[in-house]
Design an enzyme around this catalytic site. Structure first.
Site, short mmCIF file in Angstrom:
data_model
loop_
_atom_site.label_atom_id
_atom_site.label_comp_id
_atom_site.label_asym_id
_atom_site.label_seq_id
_atom_site.Cartn_x
_atom_site.Cartn_y
_atom_site.Cartn_z
N TYR A 132 0.62 -1.25 0.04
CA TYR A 132 -0.07 0.02 0.28
C TYR A 132 0.92 1.23 0.11
O TYR A 132 2.01 1.27 0.98
CB TYR A 132 -1.03 -0.07 1.04
CG TYR A 132 -1.91 1.05 0.99
CD1 TYR A 132 -2.79 1.45 0.06
CD2 TYR A 132 -1.57 2.25 1.99
CE1 TYR A 132 -3.82 2.25 0.27
CE2 TYR A 132 -2.44 3.62 2.18
CZ TYR A 132 -3.44 3.39 0.94
OH TYR A 132 -4.59 4.49 0.92
N GLN A 192 -9.99 -0.02 2.22
CA GLN A 192 -10.62 -0.95 1.55
C GLN A 192 -9.42 -1.45 0.78
O GLN A 192 -9.46 -2.68 0.08
CB GLN A 192 -11.78 -0.40 0.55
CG GLN A 192 -11.13 1.11 -0.12
CD GLN A 192 -11.35 2.37 0.64
OE1 GLN A 192 -11.32 2.28 1.89
NE2 GLN A 192 -11.49 3.57 -0.03
N ASN A 251 -2.94 6.42 6.80
CA ASN A 251 -3.64 6.90 7.88
C ASN A 251 -4.17 6.09 9.16
O ASN A 251 -3.85 4.79 9.00
CB ASN A 251 -4.73 7.89 7.57
CG ASN A 251 -5.61 7.11 6.85
OD1 ASN A 251 -5.85 5.82 6.98
ND2 ASN A 251 -6.29 7.92 6.00
N THR A 306 2.59 9.67 10.55
CA THR A 306 4.09 9.95 10.72
C THR A 306 4.25 10.66 12.26
O THR A 306 3.36 11.35 12.59
CB THR A 306 4.81 10.42 9.77
OG1 THR A 306 6.16 10.24 9.83
CG2 THR A 306 4.42 11.96 9.71
N GLN A 349 8.38 16.56 9.38
CA GLN A 349 7.30 15.52 9.65
C GLN A 349 6.13 16.19 9.95
O GLN A 349 4.87 15.38 9.58
CB GLN A 349 7.84 14.62 10.70
CG GLN A 349 9.07 13.88 10.52
CD GLN A 349 9.17 13.16 9.02
OE1 GLN A 349 8.17 12.32 8.90
NE2 GLN A 349 9.77 13.74 8.26
N HIS A 360 3.55 16.28 6.66
CA HIS A 360 2.98 15.23 6.26
C HIS A 360 1.52 15.04 6.60
O HIS A 360 0.81 15.06 5.56
CB HIS A 360 3.36 14.04 6.79
CG HIS A 360 4.73 13.44 6.14
ND1 HIS A 360 4.34 12.65 5.05
CD2 HIS A 360 5.67 13.30 6.54
CE1 HIS A 360 5.44 12.16 4.59
NE2 HIS A 360 6.54 12.55 5.51
N GLU A 419 8.63 6.27 15.91
CA GLU A 419 8.82 5.97 14.73
C GLU A 419 10.26 6.60 14.15
O GLU A 419 11.05 5.58 13.60
CB GLU A 419 7.83 6.44 13.48
CG GLU A 419 7.82 6.19 12.17
CD GLU A 419 6.89 6.80 11.34
OE1 GLU A 419 6.64 6.34 10.10
OE2 GLU A 419 6.42 8.06 11.66
N HIS A 420 10.46 7.84 14.20
CA HIS A 420 11.66 8.13 13.75
C HIS A 420 12.15 8.97 15.05
O HIS A 420 11.47 9.78 15.78
CB HIS A 420 11.42 9.45 12.55
CG HIS A 420 10.82 9.03 11.32
ND1 HIS A 420 9.28 9.31 11.40
CD2 HIS A 420 11.12 8.20 10.40
CE1 HIS A 420 9.19 8.90 9.98
NE2 HIS A 420 9.99 8.28 9.44
N ASP A 450 13.94 9.35 4.49
CA ASP A 450 12.61 9.15 3.79
C ASP A 450 12.86 8.90 2.36
O ASP A 450 12.17 8.32 1.54
CB ASP A 450 11.81 10.51 3.89
CG ASP A 450 10.88 10.72 5.33
OD1 ASP A 450 10.91 9.69 5.82
OD2 ASP A 450 10.62 11.70 5.46
N GLU A 503 2.92 -36.38 29.98
CA GLU A 503 1.72 -35.47 29.40
C GLU A 503 0.53 -36.21 29.12
O GLU A 503 -0.52 -35.36 28.58
CB GLU A 503 2.26 -34.78 28.27
CG GLU A 503 3.45 -33.99 28.48
CD GLU A 503 3.82 -32.86 27.10
OE1 GLU A 503 3.47 -33.21 26.07
OE2 GLU A 503 4.74 -31.75 27.42
N HIS A 519 1.45 -40.28 21.38
CA HIS A 519 2.54 -39.70 20.84
C HIS A 519 3.95 -40.84 20.95
O HIS A 519 4.51 -40.81 20.11
CB HIS A 519 3.18 -38.56 21.64
CG HIS A 519 2.28 -37.14 21.32
ND1 HIS A 519 0.93 -37.10 21.26
CD2 HIS A 519 2.56 -36.16 20.96
CE1 HIS A 519 0.57 -35.93 20.98
NE2 HIS A 519 1.53 -35.16 20.53
#
Length: 454
Positions: free
Chosen positions: A145, A209, A238, A261, A283, A286, A352-353, A386, A440, A445
């Site tokens: 995406y 979507q 987003n 961001t 940033q 953005h 994030e950064h 970036d 067990e 087994h």
């Protein structure tokens, strides 16, 4: 890249870059996490019901739902979201030569880094005739995406595609929002970047979507076209994109919840206020919901940075957007007693950064545990990451860097274990297996081993 201009320029005095004072306070990790700047106007929970409706709609109505959602959210009418091959070719042919050169340089550096990330397969001989291996195998198909709202992030095409290719993924699909001004197609720079990387399966689908379409697939339309489901979905977006990724996790793999961001800067009195302010603004442009946070033990630096923010933000192209982001609850300056407390705040925030602008910045950076990416010193700004650092800019946000990683080659790989024992090697441990199976209360087994030597 081309960005839309804001329509008004706020007065410098309208900037409300809030201050949080931790000095003289001994806060636990939980208290720090609760006190650092975070967006309060919208949370994942707020977005969840809307995304659940989109999931149900796309799964129930397929392409008809995508058509309605494109009209509702993007203002475009589309008969089918698949981008024609000729549109990709035209976008690449028409791209500005300087932009193409920049994309090619970014691709080259990203490939150099990504190709070295793939972990080696290992085989461990445990005894004669007994070996266990771990093999790294790429997933079969991925959906990538690329946002295209306030900024057409062509660089995100590179960040998504290059590590997937380096991992050996054979089927790659890409989605980006349709743009009314471009005839319902994604931005041409995004299409050109996809064409440059050899990606020909591109869809004009935006938001949650797009994530849903990749996760569940979309059955064939009247013209026979369909979207096949993928194994992994990656890419930033987003809060609705991040929420969709959270909700489909388990149906597909995801990279991280890479939402709106954020940047944090840990700085001391040696930092240059103009650089700190410029990077916070970089940033903030953005998105109005972007987070810009300064952590410092210097009150004088904090004051100087606020002055620079007022000056630079008023002069920047997207000043209204920047002022809104800097004045939001997700942004501000955090005052600390010393560098030790500043490191603790940064680890609690898990940015994030994270930029380190201190004396001996490399040593300080080595003490950071939680961050999507760390930028060391005056000449490693987030803008470098970036675009052209070679690193990846698809990174975890909202504190998730405390437990998740940025996009990399291993995002598209699975570690598959292979067990290869011969008769003698199994017989050597058969008694242990029978004993553990009995402990067990799983006698079948043990019998599955015992029958081989009956």
């Amino acid at each position: 890249m081309t960005l839309s201009s804001d329509t008004s320029v706020p007065a410098a005095s309208s900037l409300d870059f809030r201050s949080i004072d931790f000095r003289g306070r001994h806060l636990s990790l939980a208290e720090l996490r609760a006190a650092v700047p975070r967006a309060k106007h919208q949370t994942m929970a707020d977005a969840e019901s809307k995304v659940l409706d989109i999931i149900a709609d796309v799964r129930n109505r397929g392409f008809a739902a995508l058509t309605d959602l494109a009209r509702k959210f993007d203002g475009v009418d589309q008969s089918h979201p698949r981008v024609p091959a000729e549109a990709l070719a035209e976008a690449l042919a028409g791209i500005d030569p300087e932009v193409r050169a920049a994309l090619e340089e970014s691709i080259k550096r990203a490939r150099q880094f990504a190709e070295r990330q793939r972990p080696a397969n290992v085989e461990v001989p445990l005894a004669d005739g007994a070996a266990v291996s771990q093999n790294w195998i790429p997933v079969g198909r991925v959906g990538l995406y690329v946002p295209g709202g306030l900024a057409p992030l062509a660089s995100s095409v590179i960040m998504n595609v290059v590590p997937a290719v380096a991992a050996g993924v054979e089927s790659i699909a890409l989605a980006s929002p349709p743009q009314k001004e471009w005839g319902g197609l994604p931005h041409p720079t995004i299409l050109a970047a996809a064409a440059l990387l050899g990606i020909d399966e591109v869809y004009a689908i935006g938001g949650a979507q797009a994530i849903v379409s990749f996760a569940y697939g979309v059955p064939g339309s009247q013209d026979g076209l369909r979207i096949e489901p993928v194994d992994v979905v990656t890419g930033p977006g987003n809060i609705f994109v991040a929420t969709a990724k959270r909700l489909v996790k388990g149906v597909v793999g995801i990279d991280s919840e890479a939402g709106t961001t954020e940047i944090a800067i840990l700085a001391d009195s040696t930092a240059k206020p103009a650089l700190v302010a410029a990077d916070l603004i970089s940033q903030a442009e953005h998105d109005p919901k972007a987070a810009s946070v300064l952590v410092t033990d210097s009150g004088d630096l904090a004051d100087a940075v606020v002055d620079e923010l007022r000056r630079q933000a008023a002069a920047t192209r997207h000043s209204a957007r920047v002022f809104e982001a800097l004045s939001g609850p997700q942004s501000g300056v955090v005052l600390v007693d010393d560098l030790e407390q500043g490191i603790a705040v940064c680890n609690a925030y898990a940015a994030e950064h994270l930029e380190i602008m201190t004396a001996d910045a490399a040593a300080v950076a080595a003490r950071i545990r939680n961050a999507g990416a760390i930028f060391v010193g005056d000449y490693s700004p987030v803008s470098l990451g970036d675009y052209c650092a070679g690193s990846n800019h698809v990174l975890p946000t909202s504190g998730t860097a405390a437990f998740s990683s940025g996009l990399n080659v291993t995002t598209f790989l699975r570690a598959v274990q292979v067990i290869n024992y011969d008769r003698a090697a199994l017989e050597e441990v058969s008694g242990h297996i029978v004993s553990l199976a009995g402990a067990e209360d799983l006698p079948g087994h043990g019998e599955a081993v015992r029958i081989r030597f009956a």
